[in-house]
Scaffold this active site. Structure first.
Site, mmCIF file in Angstrom:
data_model
loop_
_atom_site.group_PDB
_atom_site.id
_atom_site.type_symbol
_atom_site.label_atom_id
_atom_site.label_comp_id
_atom_site.label_asym_id
_atom_site.label_seq_id
_atom_site.Cartn_x
_atom_site.Cartn_y
_atom_site.Cartn_z
ATOM 1 N N LEU A 116 0.772 -1.333 -0.351
ATOM 2 C CA LEU A 116 0.078 -0.108 0.040
ATOM 3 C C LEU A 116 0.859 1.185 -0.169
ATOM 4 C CD1 LEU A 116 -2.597 -1.024 2.503
ATOM 5 C CD2 LEU A 116 -3.072 -1.083 0.106
ATOM 6 N N GLU A 175 22.902 12.704 -11.600
ATOM 7 C CA GLU A 175 23.098 13.680 -10.573
ATOM 8 C C GLU A 175 22.503 13.735 -9.359
ATOM 9 O OE1 GLU A 175 23.854 15.110 -14.653
ATOM 10 O OE2 GLU A 175 22.149 14.278 -13.612
#
Length: 627
Positions: free
Chosen positions: A189, A371
């Site tokens: 969930l 990055e």
């Protein structure tokens, strides 16, 4: 793989671990109930995992959570913070009563963990970043410390949708981080519905294996299976391990377990006592287990000798790009301290960090074109003061990692960022490569020092100052070559600007940095030949800004300031100066900045097209003087 004899577990040990798990559940429920907020169901899904990790698998000193030889733990699913705090209640570092102050303003037990707590290395809560930080810790342990400590990162299944998770998975396998274990809490969930793969643990396993990881799929509520899986992971060489744990959100809570719409909701107060009583009835003993002590084999290090070993070698008038001066300064810095490290995102031949790599290859980390992960890895490397990390790439590409940088500030890190290829002076490569937002980004980061050196000498000083400055630093470097304007003996101080041209009859103060400072000097020379004199200031640091020098110079030049910057107007030098003089009613600031998306062209053409060349400075000065 069969368990070795010493890995077998007695039934009473397993029962104690299960009992600890249930006490962790109770602590989490009570704490979130007390503050009427938080995530008890997310805590309950990992109770057995946390019990096994902290009371069976991990080696650490209970009384010294920051000890360099301790195993590391990163709670990437930071919303499960209450169960981490509950662990340290069971360890004995937190009073149980303090849990009832969870999320309150006077209490350091915040909604998501931060390093205000001695047992938290990195702040989490912005999902998908914990594994990258764990990679940095593991890389440091394996390659810099060459130590025995291991690193464990607990993640939620929902956050595995973040691309940064897979950047980290690729990094860890590429560098054979066999001291790293990632635990996927597959509880099915998410926040507002089901996670995309729900309980398809086989798919998680295949994906992790495809990224080069060793994998184990386990029942995340079976303490014996967890103990065995963690033991097996420790035997694996040259591969990181992913432990994929099938769990249930809200485990142990009737009518809440595996039910939707319970994310971020505490148990109703009228039900909480009954739930706690039910879980207490499952506990058979109040015993606890003492964690194994760490193997003390990390090197003792010192950062005190990170100094400028010699003066800069440049001469006045030498033409050298500040990005190149950065690489040369970094290599020299690396000679003064063996804990200086550099990370780059496959731009080392442009940022000139390759100079450092050639001299100190064992301390250079190639992070490739990822990055976001690069910043998280640097964050992990810098924890517990183990390294002095410099991170370099095009400044434009650092904007992709803004969330990681933001979380670095919350983590109180000391990372140093270096962004090259700034502004329209990049030239022919065009606007996608031009950083025009970077000053705004780093100025907004709390406790971040922003350097903008204008020549090679000031760049070298910026590198040394950054290495010795608490908090994050950003050094803005540029692509084109510029003249050296300072002697080798010049001294630089954070927060002190340089008045590099002045006279008693100056009419305007012109403030620049980087390439625009050189344009200002050209303008000053031409104006002087016409009998108009201006004062020129090199800011050196944009944050903190030298308001005293700026105001004094402005008052000496009739209250007139012109700022010129290779950056968008928003958040740049002009706005910083305006803020600094905001209480000075007799000072007027005129801003020259890039005001629209630029295009490809020669640097000189672009500086002129976008109004920040010497010609435009001259025109602005004359217009100001005429008024």
């Amino acid at each position: 793989m069969a368990l070795a004899r010493d890995a077998k577990l007695e039934s009473d040990t397993l029962q104690v671990l299960q009992d600890v798990a249930n006490r962790l559940r109770i602590h989490s429920i009570r704490a979130t109930c007390a503050c009427s907020s938080g995530h008890p169901t997310s805590c309950c899904s990992v109770a057995e995992i946390m019990a096994v990790l902290f009371f069976h698998t991990m080696r650490y000193k209970q009384a010294d959570p920051e000890h360099p030889d301790n195993d590391r733990f990163v709670l990437s699913k930071g919303h499960a913070a209450p169960i981490l705090y509950a662990v340290w209640v069971e360890v004995g570092r937190i009073c149980e009563s303090d849990l009832l102050n969870l999320r309150k303003i006077h209490c350091d037990l915040e909604g998501h963990p931060t390093p205000r707590l001695s047992f938290v290395d990195v702040a989490t809560g912005s999902l998908g970043q914990g594994l990258g930080a764990a990679c940095g810790m593991a890389y440091t342990g394996k390659y810099f410390d060459k130590a025995s400590y291991r690193v464990f990162c607990l993640m939620g299944d929902g956050e595995s949708s973040e691309g940064s998770v897979w950047e980290a998975l690729a990094f860890a396998s590429h560098y054979n981080l066999d001291n790293l274990v990632a635990i996927f809490d597959v509880n099915r969930l998410g926040q507002s519905g089901t996670a995309p793969l729900e309980h398809c643990t086989a798919v998680y396993e295949k994906r992790c294996q495809a990224f080069g990881w060793n994998t184990y799929v386990v029942d995340g509520h079976d303490v014996e299976a967890l103990c065995q899986a963690f033991w097996k992971a420790a035997q694996v060489k040259n591969k990181p391990t992913a432990l994929i744990a099938k769990t249930f959100k809200g485990r142990g809570i009737p009518n809440v377990e595996d039910a939707e719409n319970w994310h971020g909701k505490p148990m109703p107060k009228d039900r909480a006592d009954g739930i706690v009583k039910l879980i207490e009835n499952r506990i058979q003993t109040n015993r606890n287990l003492t964690p194994k002590p760490p193997i003390e084999d990390s090197p003792r290090i010192s950062m005190s000798n990170t100094k400028m070993t010699s003066l800069p070698v440049y001469k006045l008038g030498d033409m050298i790009a500040t990005r190149e001066a950065y690489g040369l300064a970094l290599a020299k810095l690396g000679q003064s301290n063996q804990r200086v490290i550099v990370l780059d995102g496959d731009t080392k031949n442009s940022t000139f960090s390759e100079v450092f790599k050639k001299e100190h290859p064992e301390r250079f980390i190639e992070c490739f074109i990822a990055e976001q992960n690069m910043v998280s890895v640097a964050l992990g490397c810098a924890t517990r003061g183990r390294t002095i990390a410099f991170v370099s790439t095009f400044a434009a590409f650092l904007t992709r990692a803004f969330d990681q940088i933001r979380m670095g500030a919350i983590s109180q890190t000391n990372i140093n960022f270096v962004g090259s290829h700034c502004g329209v002076s990049v030239g022919e490569d065009g606007p996608s490569q031009m950083a025009l937002e970077d000053l705004a980004m780093f100025r907004s980061i709390p406790n971040c020092t922003v350097f903008y050196p204008s020549d090679a000498v000031s760049t070298e000083h910026a590198v040394y100052l950054a290495a010795n400055t608490k908090g994050m630093c950003f050094i803005r470097t540029t692509r084109p070559k510029t003249a050296v304007i300072y002697t080798a003996e010049e001294n630089f101080v954070i927060g002190q600007a340089k008045v590099i041209r002045q006279s008693a009859v100056d009419k305007v103060t012109v403030i620049g940095a980087g390439v625009t400072l050189h344009e200002a000097l050209v303008a000053a020379e031409e104006l002087s030949q016409q009998g108009i004199f201006i004062r020129v200031i090199d800011l050196f640091t944009i944050k903190p800004l030298d308001a005293v020098t700026i105001i004094q110079s402005a008052k000496a030049t009739g209250g007139q300031i012109i700022t010129v910057e290779d950056h968008y107007r928003e958040g740049g030098i002009g706005e910083a100066v305006c803020a600094a003089i905001s209480r000075e009613p007799d000072i007027v600031v005129r801003q020259l900045a890039v005001t629209e998306v630029p295009r490809s062209g020669k640097p000189s053409e672009l500086l002129d097209m976008f109004g920040i060349s010497a010609r435009h400075i001259i025109a602005a000065v004359k217009d100001t003087v005429m008024k």
